[in-house]
Design a protein around this motif. Structure first.
Motif, PDB file in Angstrom:
ATOM      1  N   SER A 127       0.812  -1.217   0.000  1.00  0.00           N
ATOM      2  CA  SER A 127       0.000   0.000   0.000  1.00  0.00           C
ATOM      3  C   SER A 127       0.844   1.265   0.000  1.00  0.00           C
ATOM      4  CB  SER A 127      -0.922   0.001   1.228  1.00  0.00           C
ATOM      5  OG  SER A 127      -0.172   0.171   2.411  1.00  0.00           O
ATOM      6  N   HIS A 128       2.126   1.152   0.338  1.00  0.00           N
ATOM      7  CA  HIS A 128       2.988   2.335   0.352  1.00  0.00           C
ATOM      8  C   HIS A 128       3.565   2.663  -1.032  1.00  0.00           C
ATOM      9  CE1 HIS A 128       2.718   2.635   4.661  1.00  0.00           C
ATOM     10  NE2 HIS A 128       3.129   1.384   4.814  1.00  0.00           N
ATOM     11  N   GLU A 129       3.368   1.752  -1.985  1.00  0.00           N
ATOM     12  CA  GLU A 129       3.815   2.016  -3.356  1.00  0.00           C
ATOM     13  C   GLU A 129       2.861   3.010  -4.010  1.00  0.00           C
ATOM     14  OE1 GLU A 129       6.503   0.980  -4.908  1.00  0.00           O
ATOM     15  OE2 GLU A 129       7.207  -0.187  -3.172  1.00  0.00           O
ATOM     16  N   LYS A 130       3.405   4.089  -4.591  1.00  0.00           N
ATOM     17  CA  LYS A 130       2.575   5.162  -5.155  1.00  0.00           C
ATOM     18  C   LYS A 130       1.693   4.670  -6.298  1.00  0.00           C
ATOM     19  CE  LYS A 130       2.835   9.836  -6.980  1.00  0.00           C
ATOM     20  NZ  LYS A 130       3.734  10.980  -7.367  1.00  0.00           N
ATOM     21  N   GLU A 131       2.250   3.876  -7.190  1.00  0.00           N
ATOM     22  CA  GLU A 131       1.490   3.398  -8.353  1.00  0.00           C
ATOM     23  C   GLU A 131       0.316   2.533  -7.904  1.00  0.00           C
ATOM     24  OE1 GLU A 131       0.237   2.961 -12.187  1.00  0.00           O
ATOM     25  OE2 GLU A 131       1.744   4.335 -11.383  1.00  0.00           O
ATOM     26  N   ILE A 132       0.567   1.682  -6.891  1.00  0.00           N
ATOM     27  CA  ILE A 132      -0.510   0.824  -6.384  1.00  0.00           C
ATOM     28  C   ILE A 132      -1.582   1.685  -5.717  1.00  0.00           C
ATOM     29  CG2 ILE A 132      -1.061  -0.933  -4.657  1.00  0.00           C
ATOM     30  CD1 ILE A 132       1.621  -2.218  -5.257  1.00  0.00           C
ATOM     31  N   GLY A 133      -1.164   2.735  -5.009  1.00  0.00           N
ATOM     32  CA  GLY A 133      -2.124   3.641  -4.391  1.00  0.00           C
ATOM     33  C   GLY A 133      -3.017   4.302  -5.417  1.00  0.00           C
ATOM     34  N   ASN A 134      -2.450   4.676  -6.562  1.00  0.00           N
ATOM     35  CA  ASN A 134      -3.251   5.302  -7.624  1.00  0.00           C
ATOM     36  C   ASN A 134      -4.280   4.321  -8.189  1.00  0.00           C
ATOM     37  OD1 ASN A 134      -1.837   7.690  -7.366  1.00  0.00           O
ATOM     38  ND2 ASN A 134      -0.311   7.154  -8.942  1.00  0.00           N
ATOM     39  N   ILE A 135      -3.871   3.053  -8.336  1.00  0.00           N
ATOM     40  CA  ILE A 135      -4.786   2.044  -8.869  1.00  0.00           C
ATOM     41  C   ILE A 135      -5.960   1.839  -7.907  1.00  0.00           C
ATOM     42  CG2 ILE A 135      -5.025  -0.404  -9.435  1.00  0.00           C
ATOM     43  CD1 ILE A 135      -2.088  -0.308 -10.426  1.00  0.00           C
ATOM     44  N   VAL A 136      -5.656   1.744  -6.610  1.00  0.00           N
ATOM     45  CA  VAL A 136      -6.702   1.572  -5.600  1.00  0.00           C
ATOM     46  C   VAL A 136      -7.664   2.752  -5.637  1.00  0.00           C
ATOM     47  CG1 VAL A 136      -7.171   1.481  -3.123  1.00  0.00           C
ATOM     48  CG2 VAL A 136      -5.304   0.130  -4.090  1.00  0.00           C
ATOM     49  N   ASP A 145      -8.342   4.891  -8.139  1.00  0.00           N
ATOM     50  CA  ASP A 145      -9.158   4.893  -9.358  1.00  0.00           C
ATOM     51  C   ASP A 145     -10.233   3.811  -9.305  1.00  0.00           C
ATOM     52  OD1 ASP A 145      -7.617   6.964 -10.281  1.00  0.00           O
ATOM     53  OD2 ASP A 145      -6.292   5.677 -11.510  1.00  0.00           O
ATOM     54  N   THR A 146      -9.895   2.673  -8.725  1.00  0.00           N
ATOM     55  CA  THR A 146     -10.847   1.546  -8.676  1.00  0.00           C
ATOM     56  C   THR A 146     -12.012   1.824  -7.724  1.00  0.00           C
ATOM     57  OG1 THR A 146      -9.026   0.012  -9.134  1.00  0.00           O
ATOM     58  CG2 THR A 146     -11.066  -0.928  -8.260  1.00  0.00           C
ATOM     59  N   LEU A 147     -11.748   2.444  -6.623  1.00  0.00           N
ATOM     60  CA  LEU A 147     -12.760   2.544  -5.555  1.00  0.00           C
ATOM     61  C   LEU A 147     -13.369   3.931  -5.367  1.00  0.00           C
ATOM     62  CD1 LEU A 147     -11.063   0.435  -2.705  1.00  0.00           C
ATOM     63  CD2 LEU A 147     -12.745  -0.317  -4.408  1.00  0.00           C
ATOM     64  N   LYS A 148     -12.872   4.949  -6.083  1.00  0.00           N
ATOM     65  CA  LYS A 148     -13.308   6.312  -5.776  1.00  0.00           C
ATOM     66  C   LYS A 148     -14.826   6.467  -5.838  1.00  0.00           C
ATOM     67  CE  LYS A 148     -12.539  11.164  -6.867  1.00  0.00           C
ATOM     68  NZ  LYS A 148     -13.965  11.490  -6.706  1.00  0.00           N
ATOM     69  N   GLN A 149     -15.422   6.049  -6.945  1.00  0.00           N
ATOM     70  CA  GLN A 149     -16.880   6.226  -7.072  1.00  0.00           C
ATOM     71  C   GLN A 149     -17.644   5.382  -6.042  1.00  0.00           C
ATOM     72  OE1 GLN A 149     -18.708   6.570 -10.993  1.00  0.00           O
ATOM     73  NE2 GLN A 149     -16.649   6.370 -11.932  1.00  0.00           N
ATOM     74  N   LEU A 150     -17.131   4.212  -5.727  1.00  0.00           N
ATOM     75  CA  LEU A 150     -17.787   3.338  -4.746  1.00  0.00           C
ATOM     76  C   LEU A 150     -17.746   3.964  -3.343  1.00  0.00           C
ATOM     77  CD1 LEU A 150     -19.156   0.548  -4.606  1.00  0.00           C
ATOM     78  CD2 LEU A 150     -16.920  -0.432  -4.061  1.00  0.00           C
ATOM     79  N   ILE A 151     -16.575   4.538  -3.005  1.00  0.00           N
ATOM     80  CA  ILE A 151     -16.432   5.190  -1.693  1.00  0.00           C
ATOM     81  C   ILE A 151     -17.332   6.408  -1.604  1.00  0.00           C
ATOM     82  CG2 ILE A 151     -14.824   6.443  -0.185  1.00  0.00           C
ATOM     83  CD1 ILE A 151     -12.603   4.605  -1.345  1.00  0.00           C
ATOM     84  N   LEU A 193      -6.506  -3.177   0.583  1.00  0.00           N
ATOM     85  CA  LEU A 193      -5.468  -2.168   0.715  1.00  0.00           C
ATOM     86  C   LEU A 193      -6.048  -0.853   1.244  1.00  0.00           C
ATOM     87  CD1 LEU A 193      -3.423  -2.834  -2.552  1.00  0.00           C
ATOM     88  CD2 LEU A 193      -2.630  -3.155  -0.201  1.00  0.00           C
ATOM     89  N   TRP A 194      -7.237  -0.500   0.772  1.00  0.00           N
ATOM     90  CA  TRP A 194      -7.886   0.752   1.230  1.00  0.00           C
ATOM     91  C   TRP A 194      -8.218   0.675   2.726  1.00  0.00           C
ATOM     92  CZ3 TRP A 194     -13.130   1.507   2.742  1.00  0.00           C
ATOM     93  CH2 TRP A 194     -13.477   2.840   2.968  1.00  0.00           C
ATOM     94  N   LEU A 195      -8.729  -0.474   3.149  1.00  0.00           N
ATOM     95  CA  LEU A 195      -9.062  -0.639   4.566  1.00  0.00           C
ATOM     96  C   LEU A 195      -7.813  -0.606   5.434  1.00  0.00           C
ATOM     97  CD1 LEU A 195     -11.810  -3.435   4.356  1.00  0.00           C
ATOM     98  CD2 LEU A 195     -12.151  -1.033   4.971  1.00  0.00           C
TER      99      LEU A 195
END
Length: 556
Positions: free
Chosen positions: A463-472, A474-480, A548-550
């Motif tokens: 979760s500390h990787e920047k690229e992985i954070g961006n993917i998370v 983009d994937t969950l923004k609308q759901l959150i 990862l978000w949790l």
């Protein structure tokens, strides 16, 4: 020493007095001149002077007057003979003797003013002596505490100066000192004997202010007295004393008891201060041990030994997050009133007590401290079966705590660092990590071992990787955003759906939802994320992103 009738009669002014009754041991507290009628003008232990005016030649009136003086519990009655009464009749002398009243004849020529002056001077002189003695005893009692002596020494001083059996107990009624006080009466008062004690009106004839605070308990035919030891309006213990039958509590004795009460209060304040200082020292030591990577040198080990800790043994670290959960009444929709309220101080006291008890049962050393709603416990390890030992330990604690503190829940993070010995900071850090992960994944009151969090720790690293954070993101923004605006639980719904391996029926039962309502939620999840829950890659991406978000939420 108290002034007696015999002491009074030893004054020069009574040189020509004639004693008619030998009752001379009674105490004299005051002197007055009283003629008939007596009514309520005479008080206990008073030396009464009279001319007999109003009773001259009337034996019945004289007898009635003497009887009134007796009823007032006077210690002596002196008649000035020669004018109204020439000789005290035999029947009056017999009446006085039967009721232990000192009866005296004084020549008419002796002035009452001279008698009153000399007697009051004698009483005043004796009271000054008594006050000086009481002050010396007060100083002795206070010095006893200040010089580091205990409650037993206080009871010794009290018994030496009053000859009254005495005992002192703490607020839990545990006897801390005893000086000739019958243990049987103590057991009755504490309810450990079948015989009952009855609280009765205090029968102490004195105007000393302490009398109002004495509680008297009748046990069979015996009376035991009790005084409550208070400091800062807090009950610290009890001072028990039992005079011999017929022994009166004089002003001097009551003064000594009052000074003893003050000394006891001072002792308990001092004891509490020492205990609180020791607790603070232990708390600071353990917090530093847990939160700082301190060097385990000889100085630290010696300091630990002084505080009663042995750091040479292996320890398990347990970090608990404490919460009080109020049950809700389903019929009313409001919190029930069964939850026992508890201040942080008393709550921590009960937890500390149960930690110590569980350690004693398992014959394991424990070290405990508290900080900001968390409890940190180091438990002596039993490698390699530390998980079994830990669960037994926590079972003992929680079973008793739930009886004492209704509504309490504690989530635990647990670690036994692989190094085993002298790894207090490392095991604390691991226990905190386990606690954070456990609180995010489990319900209230769960236990999470650091050794069981490998997957979560791997995800946390990712979760500390920047690229992985961006993917998370983009994937969950609308759901959150949808969950926050509509107050829905789509993310939680997905986690339960994934837990039951995409089984719609089991998921609906777990969420207490109708099947169609669940399918509607699942379609919303697919619409908002643009992912298909039937595609294995999409399902894996969504699960990884949610986890990862949790985990990121827990870290922040």
């Amino acid at each position: 020493m108290e002034v007696t009738v015999d002491d009074v009669l030893g004054l020069p002014v009574f040189k020509q007095a004639k004693v008619q009754t030998p009752c001379l041991s009674r105490q004299v507290e005051w002197i007055s001149v009283i003629e008939t009628p007596v009514e309520n003008f005479v008080r206990n232990n008073e030396f009464v002077l009279s001319t007999g005016v109003g009773c001259a030649g009337d034996i019945l009136a004289l007898e009635e007057y003497v009887m009134d003086v007796i009823k007032a519990d006077a210690s002596a009655l002196a008649f000035a003979t020669g004018r109204y009464i020439y000789k005290i009749p035999d029947r009056i002398i017999q009446l006085a003797e039967e009721h232990s009243l000192a009866l005296i004849e004084i020549p008419w020529e002796v002035r009452f003013g001279d008698i009153v002056q000399e007697v009051l001077h004698l009483i005043s002189r004796e009271r000054q002596t008594e006050q000086q003695k009481a002050e010396e005893i007060r100083q002795e009692l206070i010095n006893c505490v200040l010089n580091g002596k205990g409650l037993q020494e206080i009871t010794t001083i009290l018994y030496t100066n009053t000859n009254i059996p005495t005992a002192i107990s703490d607020h839990n009624k545990q006897i801390r000192a005893n000086q000739h006080f019958d243990r049987y009466f103590i057991d009755v008062l504490n309810g450990r004997e079948e015989e009952q004690s009855v609280l009765v009106t205090t029968d102490v004839a004195s105007d000393h202010p302490l009398v109002h605070y004495i509680e008297t308990y009748r046990i069979g035919e015996h009376d035991c007295h009790q005084l409550t030891i208070l400091s800062n309006y807090k009950k610290q213990g009890y001072l028990l004393f039992k005079p011999e039958e017929g022994q009166k509590l004089s002003w001097v004795v009551l003064n000594i008891l009052e000074h003893a009460l003050t000394a006891c209060a001072l002792y308990f304040v001092k004891e509490n201060a020492i205990e609180m200082t020791e607790i603070r020292l232990k708390d600071n030591f353990l917090l530093e041990l847990a939160k700082k990577d301190v060097q385990m040198d000889k100085a630290l080990l010696s300091k630990a030994q002084l505080l009663g800790y042995d750091l040479e043994k292996p320890f398990i670290c347990l970090v608990g997050h404490i919460r009080f959960v109020q049950p809700v009444d389903d019929h009313i929709g409001s919190p029930t009133h069964s939850v026992q309220s508890s201040s942080m101080h008393s709550r921590n006291y009960y937890i500390q007590k149960e930690v110590t008890h569980a350690g004693d049962v398992l014959e394991r050393l424990t070290m405990t401290t508290f900080e900001e709603g968390e409890v940190i416990v180091y438990l002596e390890a039993d490698q390699p079966n530390f998980e079994e030992t830990t669960n037994q330990f926590l079972d003992l604690i929680e079973r008793r705590l739930h009886e004492l503190l209704a509504g309490i829940t504690i989530n635990w993070g647990i670690s036994c660092h692989k190094g085993g010995y002298r790894t207090f900071h490392q095991s604390y850090e691991e226990a905190v990590t386990a606690l954070k992960i456990g609180r995010q994944q489990h319900e209230e009151g769960e236990r999470t071992f650091f050794s069981d969090t490998r997957m979560n720790r791997l995800l946390m690293a990712l979760s500390h990787e920047k690229e992985i954070g961006n993917i998370v993101h983009d994937t969950l923004k609308q759901l959150i955003d949808y969950d926050q605006k509509r107050q829905t639980e789509l993310i939680h719904t997905f986690m339960i759906y994934n837990k039951y391996n995409s089984n719609v029926s089991q998921t609906a039962r777990a969420l207490n939802l109708h099947r169609q309502s669940l399918l509607h939620r699942l379609r919303n999840i697919e619409h908002l994320t643009g992912l298909s829950l039937l595609d294995a890659d999409d399902l894996f991406l969504l699960e990884l992103s949610v986890r990862l978000w949790l985990l990121k939420k827990v870290e922040t």
